[in-house]
Design a protein around this motif. Structure first.
Motif, mmCIF file in Angstrom:
data_model
loop_
_atom_site.group_PDB
_atom_site.id
_atom_site.type_symbol
_atom_site.label_atom_id
_atom_site.label_comp_id
_atom_site.label_asym_id
_atom_site.label_seq_id
_atom_site.Cartn_x
_atom_site.Cartn_y
_atom_site.Cartn_z
ATOM 1 N N GLU A 127 0.869 -1.176 0.000
ATOM 2 C CA GLU A 127 0.000 0.000 0.000
ATOM 3 C C GLU A 127 0.902 1.221 0.000
ATOM 4 O O GLU A 127 1.804 1.332 0.833
ATOM 5 C CB GLU A 127 -0.898 0.018 1.238
ATOM 6 N N ILE A 128 0.668 2.118 -0.943
ATOM 7 C CA ILE A 128 1.520 3.292 -1.125
ATOM 8 C C ILE A 128 0.670 4.547 -0.963
ATOM 9 O O ILE A 128 -0.388 4.674 -1.578
ATOM 10 C CB ILE A 128 2.158 3.289 -2.533
ATOM 11 N N HIS A 129 1.129 5.452 -0.129
ATOM 12 C CA HIS A 129 0.473 6.754 0.016
ATOM 13 C C HIS A 129 1.230 7.732 -0.867
ATOM 14 O O HIS A 129 2.449 7.838 -0.785
ATOM 15 C CB HIS A 129 0.465 7.182 1.478
ATOM 16 N N SER A 130 0.480 8.414 -1.722
ATOM 17 C CA SER A 130 1.111 9.284 -2.704
ATOM 18 C C SER A 130 0.329 10.581 -2.863
ATOM 19 O O SER A 130 -0.710 10.773 -2.246
ATOM 20 C CB SER A 130 1.203 8.561 -4.048
ATOM 21 N N THR A 131 0.852 11.436 -3.724
ATOM 22 C CA THR A 131 0.181 12.674 -4.095
ATOM 23 C C THR A 131 -0.160 12.571 -5.575
ATOM 24 O O THR A 131 0.652 12.123 -6.376
ATOM 25 C CB THR A 131 1.119 13.880 -3.841
ATOM 26 N N ILE A 132 -1.375 12.979 -5.906
ATOM 27 C CA ILE A 132 -1.822 12.924 -7.292
ATOM 28 C C ILE A 132 -2.327 14.294 -7.716
ATOM 29 O O ILE A 132 -2.950 15.006 -6.922
ATOM 30 C CB ILE A 132 -2.924 11.840 -7.495
ATOM 31 N N SER A 133 -2.014 14.662 -8.947
ATOM 32 C CA SER A 133 -2.551 15.875 -9.569
ATOM 33 C C SER A 133 -3.140 15.451 -10.909
ATOM 34 O O SER A 133 -2.435 14.868 -11.739
ATOM 35 C CB SER A 133 -1.452 16.918 -9.775
ATOM 36 N N LYS A 134 -4.430 15.707 -11.082
ATOM 37 C CA LYS A 134 -5.135 15.281 -12.288
ATOM 38 C C LYS A 134 -5.697 16.471 -13.038
ATOM 39 O O LYS A 134 -6.351 17.327 -12.457
ATOM 40 C CB LYS A 134 -6.307 14.360 -11.922
ATOM 41 N N THR A 135 -5.422 16.504 -14.338
ATOM 42 C CA THR A 135 -6.071 17.445 -15.242
ATOM 43 C C THR A 135 -6.515 16.644 -16.458
ATOM 44 O O THR A 135 -6.269 15.430 -16.534
ATOM 45 C CB THR A 135 -5.114 18.578 -15.680
ATOM 46 N N GLU A 136 -7.109 17.320 -17.407
ATOM 47 C CA GLU A 136 -7.550 16.643 -18.623
ATOM 48 C C GLU A 136 -6.372 16.083 -19.411
ATOM 49 O O GLU A 136 -6.494 15.075 -20.103
ATOM 50 C CB GLU A 136 -8.340 17.629 -19.490
ATOM 51 N N ASN A 137 -5.194 16.735 -19.303
ATOM 52 C CA ASN A 137 -4.042 16.355 -20.118
ATOM 53 C C ASN A 137 -2.885 15.758 -19.338
ATOM 54 O O ASN A 137 -1.804 15.570 -19.890
ATOM 55 C CB ASN A 137 -3.544 17.578 -20.893
ATOM 56 N N SER A 138 -3.079 15.478 -18.052
ATOM 57 C CA SER A 138 -1.961 14.971 -17.266
ATOM 58 C C SER A 138 -2.453 14.316 -15.977
ATOM 59 O O SER A 138 -3.415 14.790 -15.365
ATOM 60 C CB SER A 138 -1.018 16.127 -16.916
ATOM 61 N N ILE A 139 -1.792 13.246 -15.610
ATOM 62 C CA ILE A 139 -1.984 12.632 -14.296
ATOM 63 C C ILE A 139 -0.590 12.454 -13.711
ATOM 64 O O ILE A 139 0.219 11.670 -14.221
ATOM 65 C CB ILE A 139 -2.699 11.270 -14.363
ATOM 66 N N LYS A 140 -0.296 13.211 -12.659
ATOM 67 C CA LYS A 140 1.012 13.155 -12.014
ATOM 68 C C LYS A 140 0.879 12.442 -10.676
ATOM 69 O O LYS A 140 0.000 12.769 -9.878
ATOM 70 C CB LYS A 140 1.573 14.553 -11.798
ATOM 71 N N LEU A 141 1.758 11.490 -10.458
ATOM 72 C CA LEU A 141 1.823 10.765 -9.192
ATOM 73 C C LEU A 141 3.219 10.915 -8.624
ATOM 74 O O LEU A 141 4.212 10.800 -9.347
ATOM 75 C CB LEU A 141 1.558 9.269 -9.404
ATOM 76 N N SER A 142 3.300 11.151 -7.331
ATOM 77 C CA SER A 142 4.601 11.183 -6.675
ATOM 78 C C SER A 142 4.437 10.650 -5.259
ATOM 79 O O SER A 142 3.352 10.710 -4.677
ATOM 80 C CB SER A 142 5.174 12.600 -6.652
ATOM 81 N N GLY A 143 5.519 10.126 -4.737
ATOM 82 C CA GLY A 143 5.473 9.600 -3.379
ATOM 83 C C GLY A 143 6.690 8.773 -3.062
ATOM 84 O O GLY A 143 7.673 8.753 -3.822
ATOM 85 N N SER A 144 6.603 8.101 -1.934
ATOM 86 C CA SER A 144 7.692 7.221 -1.529
ATOM 87 C C SER A 144 7.134 6.108 -0.643
ATOM 88 O O SER A 144 6.042 6.243 -0.082
ATOM 89 C CB SER A 144 8.787 7.996 -0.799
ATOM 90 N N PHE A 145 7.886 5.047 -0.561
ATOM 91 C CA PHE A 145 7.532 3.915 0.294
ATOM 92 C C PHE A 145 8.819 3.173 0.617
ATOM 93 O O PHE A 145 9.858 3.399 -0.001
ATOM 94 C CB PHE A 145 6.510 3.000 -0.381
ATOM 95 N N SER A 146 8.742 2.294 1.593
ATOM 96 C CA SER A 146 9.920 1.519 1.982
ATOM 97 C C SER A 146 9.680 0.039 1.743
ATOM 98 O O SER A 146 8.551 -0.449 1.859
ATOM 99 C CB SER A 146 10.236 1.743 3.466
ATOM 100 N N ILE A 147 10.750 -0.644 1.389
ATOM 101 C CA ILE A 147 10.698 -2.105 1.243
ATOM 102 C C ILE A 147 11.851 -2.720 2.028
ATOM 103 O O ILE A 147 12.897 -2.107 2.193
ATOM 104 C CB ILE A 147 10.763 -2.555 -0.238
#
Length: 181
Positions: A127-147
């Protein structure tokens, strides 16, 4: 009047196809960081492939392990030959879903991604907690997690066990654009 109706219908269908389409990036970014008492190790990969299906909220990510670049070439060689065995296990793969995807319109929304990650031939739920920014022309995802390295059957030789952390922090940035055939 008839041509106006046809034009409006075409516009609505094109808007619907964008909102229900696929978004792709072939140049996503991921890195990992290992901190230990002896040294810190960082590697970057700018050749991450990711696709999002907006209709199903599904996401798939694939990256070649040999695309990770290290500051020291010897580290890169050891990473590929001794740890992740890139010739045997060439890719890391994630398949999952962005929860409540349809509710996440706008910038910098908190998103939860769940799915299966496969590294070194071992698949684990994550399970990853991230930040998302959505527009009609872009979906940006960023975040981090540990393994945990041991969870993926990656063996660290005793001679360098103090050089590599048991837990690795993975960071990602994915900027998806509409996929057009």
């Amino acid at each position: 009047m008839k041509s106006l109706k046809i034009l409006l219908t075409c516009m609505l269908l094109s808007m619907f196809s964008y909102s229900q389409g696929k978004f792709l990036t072939k140049q996503g970014y991921t890195s990992f960081f290992s901190s230990s008492p002896v040294e810190d190790i960082t590697a970057d990969n700018n050749q991450v492939l990711s696709i999002i299906d907006t209709a199903s909220s599904k996401i798939a990510i694939s990256m070649l392990m040999k695309s990770f670049m290290f500051e020291k070439s010897l580290m890169q060689e050891h990473f590929n030959e001794n740890y992740v065995e890139s010739d045997i296990y060439p890719k890391a793969i994630f398949k999952g879903e962005i929860l409540k995807f349809s509710e996440l319109d706008g910038n910098n929304k908190k998103a939860t991604i769940v799915g299966d990650i496969t590294i070194h031939g071992v698949t684990k739920k994550i399970e990853i907690h991230s930040t998302i920014s959505k527009t009609e022309n872009s979906i940006k995802l960023s975040g981090s997690f540990s393994i945990r390295v041991a969870d993926f059957n990656i063996e660290i030789p005793k001679v360098v066990v103090n050089n590599i952390s048991e837990t690795i922090k993975v960071t990602f940035e994915l900027d998806h654009k509409p996929y057009r055939k």
